[in-house]
Design a protein around this motif. Sequence first.
Motif, PDB file in Angstrom:
ATOM      1  N   LEU A  24       0.819  -1.206   0.000  1.00  0.00           N
ATOM      2  CA  LEU A  24       0.000   0.000   0.000  1.00  0.00           C
ATOM      3  C   LEU A  24       0.849   1.249   0.000  1.00  0.00           C
ATOM      4  CD1 LEU A  24      -2.867  -0.976   2.447  1.00  0.00           C
ATOM      5  CD2 LEU A  24      -3.009  -0.681  -0.007  1.00  0.00           C
ATOM      6  N   LEU A  25       2.079   1.150   0.531  1.00  0.00           N
ATOM      7  CA  LEU A  25       2.974   2.296   0.591  1.00  0.00           C
ATOM      8  C   LEU A  25       4.368   1.867   0.181  1.00  0.00           C
ATOM      9  CD1 LEU A  25       1.885   3.824   4.005  1.00  0.00           C
ATOM     10  CD2 LEU A  25       1.383   4.740   1.757  1.00  0.00           C
ATOM     11  N   PRO A  26       5.154   2.751  -0.457  1.00  0.00           N
ATOM     12  CA  PRO A  26       6.527   2.406  -0.798  1.00  0.00           C
ATOM     13  C   PRO A  26       7.326   2.074   0.458  1.00  0.00           C
ATOM     14  CG  PRO A  26       5.836   4.413  -1.911  1.00  0.00           C
ATOM     15  CD  PRO A  26       4.774   4.101  -0.898  1.00  0.00           C
ATOM     16  N   ALA A  27       8.147   1.051   0.406  1.00  0.00           N
ATOM     17  CA  ALA A  27       8.892   0.622   1.584  1.00  0.00           C
ATOM     18  C   ALA A  27      10.288   1.219   1.638  1.00  0.00           C
ATOM     19  CB  ALA A  27       8.996  -0.910   1.611  1.00  0.00           C
ATOM     20  N   LEU A  28      10.837   1.560   0.484  1.00  0.00           N
ATOM     21  CA  LEU A  28      12.217   2.031   0.448  1.00  0.00           C
ATOM     22  C   LEU A  28      12.318   3.334  -0.321  1.00  0.00           C
ATOM     23  CD1 LEU A  28      14.019  -1.324  -0.423  1.00  0.00           C
ATOM     24  CD2 LEU A  28      13.885  -0.247   1.822  1.00  0.00           C
ATOM     25  N   ALA A  29      13.157   4.219   0.131  1.00  0.00           N
ATOM     26  CA  ALA A  29      13.434   5.438  -0.630  1.00  0.00           C
ATOM     27  C   ALA A  29      14.408   5.088  -1.749  1.00  0.00           C
ATOM     28  CB  ALA A  29      14.030   6.503   0.286  1.00  0.00           C
ATOM     29  N   TRP A  30      14.135   5.598  -2.954  1.00  0.00           N
ATOM     30  CA  TRP A  30      14.999   5.273  -4.090  1.00  0.00           C
ATOM     31  C   TRP A  30      16.203   6.190  -4.083  1.00  0.00           C
ATOM     32  CZ3 TRP A  30      16.696   7.884  -8.458  1.00  0.00           C
ATOM     33  CH2 TRP A  30      17.256   7.086  -9.440  1.00  0.00           C
ATOM     34  N   ALA A  31      17.364   5.614  -4.265  1.00  0.00           N
ATOM     35  CA  ALA A  31      18.603   6.395  -4.311  1.00  0.00           C
ATOM     36  C   ALA A  31      19.044   6.559  -5.755  1.00  0.00           C
ATOM     37  CB  ALA A  31      19.699   5.690  -3.513  1.00  0.00           C
ATOM     38  N   SER A  53      -4.444  -5.469   0.598  1.00  0.00           N
ATOM     39  CA  SER A  53      -5.628  -4.708   0.953  1.00  0.00           C
ATOM     40  C   SER A  53      -5.663  -4.494   2.459  1.00  0.00           C
ATOM     41  CB  SER A  53      -6.893  -5.454   0.499  1.00  0.00           C
ATOM     42  OG  SER A  53      -8.062  -4.831   0.989  1.00  0.00           O
ATOM     43  N   SER A  54      -6.256  -3.385   2.878  1.00  0.00           N
ATOM     44  CA  SER A  54      -6.349  -3.077   4.303  1.00  0.00           C
ATOM     45  C   SER A  54      -7.662  -2.382   4.590  1.00  0.00           C
ATOM     46  CB  SER A  54      -5.179  -2.194   4.736  1.00  0.00           C
ATOM     47  OG  SER A  54      -5.286  -1.843   6.106  1.00  0.00           O
ATOM     48  N   GLY A  55      -8.276  -2.761   5.713  1.00  0.00           N
ATOM     49  CA  GLY A  55      -9.569  -2.192   6.041  1.00  0.00           C
ATOM     50  C   GLY A  55      -9.508  -0.882   6.777  1.00  0.00           C
ATOM     51  N   ALA A  56      -8.462  -0.657   7.559  1.00  0.00           N
ATOM     52  CA  ALA A  56      -8.365   0.560   8.371  1.00  0.00           C
ATOM     53  C   ALA A  56      -6.904   0.865   8.632  1.00  0.00           C
ATOM     54  CB  ALA A  56      -9.127   0.383   9.681  1.00  0.00           C
ATOM     55  N   SER A  57      -6.649   2.011   9.256  1.00  0.00           N
ATOM     56  CA  SER A  57      -5.293   2.420   9.605  1.00  0.00           C
ATOM     57  C   SER A  57      -5.142   2.466  11.112  1.00  0.00           C
ATOM     58  CB  SER A  57      -4.974   3.803   9.022  1.00  0.00           C
ATOM     59  OG  SER A  57      -5.102   3.797   7.620  1.00  0.00           O
ATOM     60  N   ALA A  58      -3.935   2.201  11.589  1.00  0.00           N
ATOM     61  CA  ALA A  58      -3.666   2.267  13.019  1.00  0.00           C
ATOM     62  C   ALA A  58      -3.778   3.703  13.508  1.00  0.00           C
ATOM     63  CB  ALA A  58      -2.273   1.710  13.305  1.00  0.00           C
ATOM     64  N   PHE A  80      -4.924  -9.661   2.807  1.00  0.00           N
ATOM     65  CA  PHE A  80      -5.727  -8.668   3.520  1.00  0.00           C
ATOM     66  C   PHE A  80      -5.267  -8.527   4.965  1.00  0.00           C
ATOM     67  CE2 PHE A  80      -9.248  -7.606   6.363  1.00  0.00           C
ATOM     68  CZ  PHE A  80      -9.659  -6.391   5.825  1.00  0.00           C
ATOM     69  N   PHE A  81      -5.160  -7.266   5.424  1.00  0.00           N
ATOM     70  CA  PHE A  81      -4.879  -6.948   6.821  1.00  0.00           C
ATOM     71  C   PHE A  81      -6.011  -6.060   7.323  1.00  0.00           C
ATOM     72  CE2 PHE A  81      -0.800  -7.546   4.733  1.00  0.00           C
ATOM     73  CZ  PHE A  81      -0.160  -8.443   5.576  1.00  0.00           C
ATOM     74  N   ASP A  82      -6.560  -6.393   8.481  1.00  0.00           N
ATOM     75  CA  ASP A  82      -7.668  -5.589   8.981  1.00  0.00           C
ATOM     76  C   ASP A  82      -7.212  -4.182   9.346  1.00  0.00           C
ATOM     77  OD1 ASP A  82      -6.157  -6.447  11.121  1.00  0.00           O
ATOM     78  OD2 ASP A  82      -7.874  -6.853  12.431  1.00  0.00           O
ATOM     79  N   VAL A  83      -5.987  -4.042   9.829  1.00  0.00           N
ATOM     80  CA  VAL A  83      -5.461  -2.736  10.213  1.00  0.00           C
ATOM     81  C   VAL A  83      -4.056  -2.564   9.647  1.00  0.00           C
ATOM     82  CG1 VAL A  83      -4.863  -1.186  12.111  1.00  0.00           C
ATOM     83  CG2 VAL A  83      -6.812  -2.731  12.346  1.00  0.00           C
ATOM     84  N   LEU A  84      -3.823  -1.440   8.992  1.00  0.00           N
ATOM     85  CA  LEU A  84      -2.501  -1.124   8.464  1.00  0.00           C
ATOM     86  C   LEU A  84      -1.698  -0.450   9.588  1.00  0.00           C
ATOM     87  CD1 LEU A  84      -0.845  -1.159   5.809  1.00  0.00           C
ATOM     88  CD2 LEU A  84      -1.622   1.180   5.429  1.00  0.00           C
ATOM     89  N   THR A  85      -0.604  -1.080   9.981  1.00  0.00           N
ATOM     90  CA  THR A  85       0.187  -0.598  11.103  1.00  0.00           C
ATOM     91  C   THR A  85       1.619  -0.292  10.675  1.00  0.00           C
ATOM     92  OG1 THR A  85       0.910  -2.822  11.728  1.00  0.00           O
ATOM     93  CG2 THR A  85      -1.171  -2.035  12.668  1.00  0.00           C
ATOM     94  N   PRO A  86       2.364   0.435  11.521  1.00  0.00           N
ATOM     95  CA  PRO A  86       3.798   0.635  11.227  1.00  0.00           C
ATOM     96  C   PRO A  86       4.513  -0.704  11.240  1.00  0.00           C
ATOM     97  CG  PRO A  86       3.038   2.143  12.933  1.00  0.00           C
ATOM     98  CD  PRO A  86       1.946   1.132  12.739  1.00  0.00           C
ATOM     99  N   ARG A  87       5.640  -0.763  10.553  1.00  0.00           N
ATOM    100  CA  ARG A  87       6.409  -1.993  10.536  1.00  0.00           C
ATOM    101  C   ARG A  87       6.968  -2.284  11.930  1.00  0.00           C
ATOM    102  NH1 ARG A  87      12.304  -0.884   7.719  1.00  0.00           N
ATOM    103  NH2 ARG A  87      12.985   0.750   9.140  1.00  0.00           N
ATOM    104  N   HIS A  88       7.183  -3.544  12.221  1.00  0.00           N
ATOM    105  CA  HIS A  88       7.747  -3.956  13.504  1.00  0.00           C
ATOM    106  C   HIS A  88       9.102  -4.597  13.264  1.00  0.00           C
ATOM    107  CE1 HIS A  88       3.912  -3.194  15.538  1.00  0.00           C
ATOM    108  NE2 HIS A  88       3.326  -3.824  14.530  1.00  0.00           N
ATOM    109  N   ARG A  89      10.089  -4.158  14.019  1.00  0.00           N
ATOM    110  CA  ARG A  89      11.417  -4.736  13.864  1.00  0.00           C
ATOM    111  C   ARG A  89      11.492  -6.067  14.597  1.00  0.00           C
ATOM    112  NH1 ARG A  89      15.184  -1.357  11.742  1.00  0.00           N
ATOM    113  NH2 ARG A  89      14.669   0.853  11.620  1.00  0.00           N
TER     114      ARG A  89
END
Length: 267
Positions: free
Chosen positions: A8-15, A184-189, A258-267
């Motif tokens: 849903l969102l770019p994961a890496l900044a392009w150099a 796909s994601s149903g909501a945002s954190a 599908f993810f019910d909630v779009l959350t920040p990445r977890h390390r």
Amino acid sequence: CCLLLGMLLPALAWAGPEEIIRSKLQQAVPCTVIKSVKPAALPGFPSEGEMAALDDLIAQLERERPAYTALRPSTDYAWALRCATVARQEFRLARVQPTESGKGIPPGAWQAMSTRDSSMADNALWALEQEGAQGRILIFAHNVHVMNNPTEGGLWKPLERPAFAMGQYLRKVLGSGIVVIGVSSGASAKGFPTPSPEPNSLDSVLTKVGLPRFLLNFRPHPFDQTVVDWLSERRPWRANFSSYSIVSPGSAYDACVFFDVLTPRHR
């Protein structure tokens, strides 16, 4: 042979490619030839002279392949040629960038978007070729890049015409040899923007399943004809925090995570 996984969102900044290109080319090409291409010019609009110098460089790499591969491993040569090709792709992209100013995506941006995704597909095919006849590659990119569907709707609505996506180019070449998986994601954190509800969107319908996360296979269709018809219709699919793209889910993707909630990445 090729798995495309959307996001849903770019994961890496392009150099920028300047340093990579110079280091790779330097392994296979005499320094005098490299100096004919100014790395500082790569991110900007190329002049006719710079474009010609890069074309000459690529022609020399192709013409002198036996000499270069006699001095360096073939993988070094392959990477040098590909890096020079990517630089030319960047030059060509710069030439079709829209000149309109203002908020939002300019109507003429479809050409640059199609050019960029065509280059992405070309580079993906090159990477697959490097893996050999039985090779496999996994590609992570935004949903609107991996899909086998034109880019339209939402924030792309102002485009004069829909832009071609990387997935469309790859599907034409590889056919059933690629698997395209959208996200796909149903909501945002909490703390993330949430798009306006779209009752008939794929995301809204999948939310009603009531599961926190799951994979839905679109091929072969294990559904009754009603579901197949529903997946064939053009409908909104969440593209990012605040917008949707318009797709026909059943042809744009082979499956969906599908993810019910779009959350920040977890390390």
